[in-house]
Design a protein around this motif. Structure first.
Motif, PDB file in Angstrom:
ATOM      1  N   ASP A  32      -5.318   6.049   0.990  1.00  0.00           N
ATOM      2  CA  ASP A  32      -3.989   6.438   1.960  1.00  0.00           C
ATOM      3  C   ASP A  32      -3.417   7.806   1.292  1.00  0.00           C
ATOM      4  O   ASP A  32      -2.740   8.289   2.159  1.00  0.00           O
ATOM      5  CB  ASP A  32      -3.260   5.267   2.086  1.00  0.00           C
ATOM      6  CG  ASP A  32      -3.741   3.946   2.471  1.00  0.00           C
ATOM      7  OD1 ASP A  32      -4.656   4.239   3.300  1.00  0.00           O
ATOM      8  OD2 ASP A  32      -3.295   2.768   2.408  1.00  0.00           O
ATOM      9  N   ASP A  79      -7.030   0.807  -1.746  1.00  0.00           N
ATOM     10  CA  ASP A  79      -6.690   1.320  -0.087  1.00  0.00           C
ATOM     11  C   ASP A  79      -5.807   2.275  -0.287  1.00  0.00           C
ATOM     12  O   ASP A  79      -5.831   3.547   0.430  1.00  0.00           O
ATOM     13  CB  ASP A  79      -6.512   0.196   0.772  1.00  0.00           C
ATOM     14  CG  ASP A  79      -7.290  -0.833   1.313  1.00  0.00           C
ATOM     15  OD1 ASP A  79      -8.572  -0.447   1.303  1.00  0.00           O
ATOM     16  OD2 ASP A  79      -7.089  -1.796   1.390  1.00  0.00           O
ATOM     17  N   ARG A  86       0.779  -1.106   0.175  1.00  0.00           N
ATOM     18  CA  ARG A  86       0.089   0.174   0.049  1.00  0.00           C
ATOM     19  C   ARG A  86       0.739   1.168   0.056  1.00  0.00           C
ATOM     20  O   ARG A  86       0.457   2.079  -0.713  1.00  0.00           O
ATOM     21  CB  ARG A  86      -0.887  -0.167   1.336  1.00  0.00           C
ATOM     22  CG  ARG A  86      -2.070  -1.005   0.986  1.00  0.00           C
ATOM     23  CD  ARG A  86      -2.964  -1.095   2.411  1.00  0.00           C
ATOM     24  NE  ARG A  86      -3.097   0.268   2.980  1.00  0.00           N
ATOM     25  CZ  ARG A  86      -3.526   0.246   4.389  1.00  0.00           C
ATOM     26  NH1 ARG A  86      -3.925  -0.732   4.874  1.00  0.00           N
ATOM     27  NH2 ARG A  86      -4.000   1.459   4.922  1.00  0.00           N
ATOM     28  N   ARG A 111      -6.725  -5.004  -4.414  1.00  0.00           N
ATOM     29  CA  ARG A 111      -7.306  -4.432  -3.201  1.00  0.00           C
ATOM     30  C   ARG A 111      -6.303  -3.428  -2.477  1.00  0.00           C
ATOM     31  O   ARG A 111      -6.593  -2.451  -1.752  1.00  0.00           O
ATOM     32  CB  ARG A 111      -7.419  -5.646  -2.375  1.00  0.00           C
ATOM     33  CG  ARG A 111      -8.467  -6.647  -2.598  1.00  0.00           C
ATOM     34  CD  ARG A 111      -8.880  -7.365  -1.399  1.00  0.00           C
ATOM     35  NE  ARG A 111      -7.655  -8.549  -1.245  1.00  0.00           N
ATOM     36  CZ  ARG A 111      -7.565  -9.600  -1.641  1.00  0.00           C
ATOM     37  NH1 ARG A 111      -8.669 -10.031  -2.397  1.00  0.00           N
ATOM     38  NH2 ARG A 111      -6.835 -10.321  -1.407  1.00  0.00           N
TER      39      ARG A 111
END
Length: 241
Positions: free
Chosen positions: A139, A135, A93, A131
C-alpha cells in the motif's frame, strides 16, 4: 540476500518484546554495519501482564526502550492500538503504511503470521500484525491507496525492496550473526525484566536464545544466524536519499 547496501530497515510487530526473540541479533548486526533500524510497535502490550493495563503500558514501553538501546535502535514508535484486539483492517494498514512512507526503508521485517508457528499456536495479534504489515508494505508504494497520506500529510509513496518474516518454519534466507550479536540479543530480551518475571516458568534468555540462533546458523554452515522467509516486492521508482 545482500543486506550490505541497505540504509534503513523498519521492524513492525504487535508488542514490546516481540523483536527480542531472536530477530534482535540480526538487528544488532545491521546497526553495527551502519544500517538505521526503526521499530514500529502497534500496541504497548498493556494486556500482557497481571497488573492494571494503565500501569503496564508505560512500563513495557520503558523496557522496550532499553531493549532497543541494547541493539543500537534509536527510532522507536509505539502506537495505541489495543493489545489483544488488533484488527487486520484498513486503519491498521494505513498506520503501518504511514510509517513506511516516513521511514522509507529498504526492508520491512515482521514475525510469522501463520496460524501455527514453530513454537505452537500463534497469537491473534501476531497474525493480524504480520498480515497487515505485508499489505501495508505494498500500500505504501501505491499513490492511489490511502491517498490522504500524500494529499494531506505530504508523504510520497515508497515501497520497500524486500519483506522479511521471522520465526518461520520454512525460511528461505539466513542472516549470519557474530557472538557479540548473540550476546546483544540475549541482553535485549533481558531488558524486559518485569514482563518476564510475570511469566511463570519462562526460560532465561541466555538458556534458549543462543541455541535457537545456533540452529538457524547451522542451516547455512554458520555458527549463529537468524532465519527469515524473504519476499521480493515489486518496488516503485525511487531515489535513494
Amino acid at each position: 540476500m545482500d543486506c550490505r547496501d541497505w540504509k534503513r530497515v523498519l521492524g513492525v510487530v504487535a508488542h514490546p518484546d516481540d523483536t527480542e526473540y531472536g530477530i534482535s541479533a540480526a538487528v544488532n548486526a545491521w546497526t553495527k554495519a551502519g544500517v538505521e533500524v526503526s521499530y514500529l510497535l502497534l500496541t504497548s502490550g498493556e494486556a500482557g501482564m497481571k497488573r492494571d493495563p494503565a500501569e503496564v503500558g508505560p512500563l513495557r514501553a520503558e523496557e522496550q526502550r532499553a531493549a532497543c538501546d541494547a541493539v543500537g535502535v534509536e527510532d522507536l514508535v509505539v502506537l495505541d492500538h489495543p493489545d489483544g484486539h488488533l484488527v487486520e483492517g484498513l486503519d491498521l494498514r494505513r498506520d503501518i503504511a504511514r510509517r513506511i512512507r516516513q521511514v522509507r526503508p529498504d526492508a520491512v521485517v515482521t514475525l510469522t503470521f501463520e496460524f501455527e508457528a514453530p513454537h505452537g499456536l500463534n497469537q491473534a495479534d501476531h497474525r493480524a500484525a504480520g498480515r497487515a504489515a505485508i499489505d501495508a508494505a505494498r500500500d505504501a508504494g501505491n499513490r492511489w491507496v490511502f491517498r490522504e497520506l500524500a494529499e494531506d500529510e505530504g508523504l510520497e509513496p515508497w515501497e520497500p525492496d524486500v519483506f522479511l518474516v521471522g520465526q518461520v518454519g520454512d525460511p528461505t534466507h539466513v542472516v549470519e550473526v557474530e557472538p557479540d550479536d548473540v550476546a546483544a540479543a540475549v541482553k535485549s530480551l533481558e531488558c524486559h525484566e518485569q514482563y518476564l518475571a510475570d511469566l511463570p516458568g519462562h526460560p532465561a534468555p541466555a538458556d534458549f536464545i543462543p541455541p535457537m540462533l545456533e540452529g538457524a546458523g547451522a542451516l547455512v554452515g554458520a555458527d549463529h544466524g537468524v532465519a527469515f522467509r524473504v519476499y521480493e516486492l515489486g518496488g516503485v521508482a525511487k531515489e535513494r536519499d
